[in-house]
Write a protein that holds these residues in place. Structure first.
Motif, mmCIF file in Angstrom:
data_model
loop_
_atom_site.group_PDB
_atom_site.id
_atom_site.type_symbol
_atom_site.label_atom_id
_atom_site.label_comp_id
_atom_site.label_asym_id
_atom_site.label_seq_id
_atom_site.Cartn_x
_atom_site.Cartn_y
_atom_site.Cartn_z
ATOM 1 N N TYR A 45 21.275 29.434 58.328
ATOM 2 C CA TYR A 45 19.918 29.808 58.662
ATOM 3 C C TYR A 45 19.067 28.554 58.771
ATOM 4 O O TYR A 45 19.340 27.543 58.133
ATOM 5 N N GLN A 87 7.124 39.109 63.800
ATOM 6 C CA GLN A 87 8.230 39.349 62.883
ATOM 7 C C GLN A 87 8.489 40.837 62.801
ATOM 8 O O GLN A 87 7.560 41.634 62.773
ATOM 9 N N GLN A 144 5.171 40.548 56.022
ATOM 10 C CA GLN A 144 4.885 40.520 54.590
ATOM 11 C C GLN A 144 3.425 40.126 54.367
ATOM 12 O O GLN A 144 2.881 39.266 55.052
ATOM 13 N N MET A 183 7.774 31.477 59.094
ATOM 14 C CA MET A 183 8.622 32.168 60.077
ATOM 15 C C MET A 183 9.819 32.867 59.441
ATOM 16 O O MET A 183 10.610 33.465 60.137
ATOM 17 N N GLY A 184 9.987 32.783 58.169
ATOM 18 C CA GLY A 184 11.150 33.413 57.552
ATOM 19 C C GLY A 184 12.431 32.672 57.897
ATOM 20 O O GLY A 184 12.405 31.584 58.452
ATOM 21 N N LEU A 185 13.548 33.256 57.586
ATOM 22 C CA LEU A 185 14.848 32.653 57.868
ATOM 23 C C LEU A 185 15.403 33.229 59.166
ATOM 24 O O LEU A 185 15.400 34.447 59.366
ATOM 25 N N LYS A 186 15.853 32.337 60.037
ATOM 26 C CA LYS A 186 16.460 32.754 61.298
ATOM 27 C C LYS A 186 17.943 32.387 61.277
ATOM 28 O O LYS A 186 18.309 31.258 60.945
ATOM 29 N N LEU A 237 10.705 36.971 49.442
ATOM 30 C CA LEU A 237 11.163 37.344 50.774
ATOM 31 C C LEU A 237 11.750 38.737 50.761
ATOM 32 O O LEU A 237 12.540 39.067 49.861
ATOM 33 N N GLN A 292 14.861 27.669 58.164
ATOM 34 C CA GLN A 292 13.629 28.219 57.613
ATOM 35 C C GLN A 292 12.478 27.319 58.018
ATOM 36 O O GLN A 292 12.402 26.168 57.593
ATOM 37 N N PHE A 326 14.919 38.763 58.091
ATOM 38 C CA PHE A 326 14.124 38.327 56.951
ATOM 39 C C PHE A 326 12.650 38.380 57.335
ATOM 40 O O PHE A 326 12.276 38.110 58.483
ATOM 41 N N GLY A 327 11.805 38.727 56.353
ATOM 42 C CA GLY A 327 10.374 38.569 56.534
ATOM 43 C C GLY A 327 9.992 37.116 56.309
ATOM 44 O O GLY A 327 10.819 36.299 55.887
ATOM 45 N N SER A 328 8.730 36.781 56.579
ATOM 46 C CA SER A 328 8.273 35.394 56.457
ATOM 47 C C SER A 328 7.850 35.042 55.032
ATOM 48 O O SER A 328 7.639 33.875 54.730
ATOM 49 N N GLY A 329 7.739 36.022 54.169
ATOM 50 C CA GLY A 329 7.532 35.731 52.764
ATOM 51 C C GLY A 329 6.097 35.769 52.288
ATOM 52 O O GLY A 329 5.146 35.635 53.059
ATOM 53 N N PHE A 354 19.613 26.419 55.529
ATOM 54 C CA PHE A 354 20.288 27.049 54.411
ATOM 55 C C PHE A 354 21.625 27.617 54.852
ATOM 56 O O PHE A 354 21.722 28.265 55.901
ATOM 57 N N PRO A 363 17.085 31.084 48.404
ATOM 58 C CA PRO A 363 16.685 32.415 47.914
ATOM 59 C C PRO A 363 17.744 33.003 46.981
ATOM 60 O O PRO A 363 18.938 32.781 47.157
ATOM 61 N N LEU A 416 8.417 31.926 46.329
ATOM 62 C CA LEU A 416 8.297 32.610 47.614
ATOM 63 C C LEU A 416 9.119 33.887 47.542
ATOM 64 O O LEU A 416 10.318 33.850 47.249
#
Lengths: 111, 116
Positions: free
Chosen positions: B35, A2, A6, B41-44, A88, B37, A101-104, B90, A43, A86
């Motif tokens: 996106y 990533q 995080q 892995m976060g949001l892609k 983020l 999720q 975005f980070g993975s949280g 999302f 989010p 969570l």
């Protein structure tokens, strides 16, 4: 891998404790955002930081952008069960304006 | 205050089936995003749109299609569902571009999709 890492990935604490979560990168970001996501929901933006060294406060939450704009931290004072969720981080790189975005960090605050 | 509305909330598909995930926003935002999720892995970003009639690929577009016939609606289509598309999807919108300025994104509550 990533672009925004995080840590910690998971955190479980008692109500009333303080905590800090981190968002780190090897890249420079022109801005960073922090979002909180509750189970079953999308989010929600908490804050945006844009200047190196900037500190923003939102009640018991303190956000800091690193001087070199490669990292950010979120500190929560006297955590409450309502802080569970969570967290983020997300940001726009300074070079090519790409958004990541980070993975949280998954936070659980026990009463 | 509806904001961004996604339907359905949950869906189970068989491999090879197709479906459309619906997204609507009532904030008159020009920019809309899809996106996925995945755990850890976060949001892609899958696809995005800068206005009605204009769409473009994000980071992970393969296996998906989008259209934007109105400002309000931005559906995401899966033509041939595969197990790798099991995820939470999302939809988000913003008044301006997330790549210029610091626009906040407004997210829907997601669609949890399982492909079996």
């Amino acid at each position: 891998t990533q672009l925004l890492e995080q840590s910690p990935q998971f955190l479980s604490i008692q109500e009333g404790e303080n905590l800090t979560v981190y968002c780190n990168s090897s890249s420079v970001f022109s801005s960073l955002q922090w979002y909180r996501q509750e189970p079953g929901e999308g989010p929600v933006l908490l804050v945006t930081v844009v200047t190196g060294g900037e500190v923003k406060k939102l009640k018991r939450l303190t956000f800091q952008f690193g001087d070199a704009r490669k990292d950010s931290s979120l500190h929560i004072t006297a955590a409450q069960p309502g802080d569970t969720g969570l967290y983020l981080c997300a940001g726009k790189t300074a070079d090519f304006n790409k958004f990541y975005f980070g993975s949280g960090t998954k936070l659980n605050v026990k009463p | 205050n509806a904001g961004v509305t996604q339907t359905p909330k949950f869906r189970i598909l068989k491999i090879g089936q197709s479906m459309t995930l619906q997204c609507a926003q009532d904030m008159n935002h020009n920019y809309m995003y899809w996106y996925r999720q995945d755990p850890g892995m976060g949001l892609k970003l899958i696809y995005y749109s800068v206005g009605a009639g204009i769409t473009d690929k994000g980071e992970v577009p393969n296996g998906y299609n989008v259209s934007r016939s109105t400002t309000e609606d931005f559906p995401l289509r899966l033509e041939l569902a595969a197990p790798s598309q099991t995820s939470v999807y999302f939809c988000a919108s913003s008044r301006g571009s997330i790549w210029v300025g610091n626009q906040p994104q407004h997210f829907g509550d997601g669609t949890r999709l399982s492909i079996l």
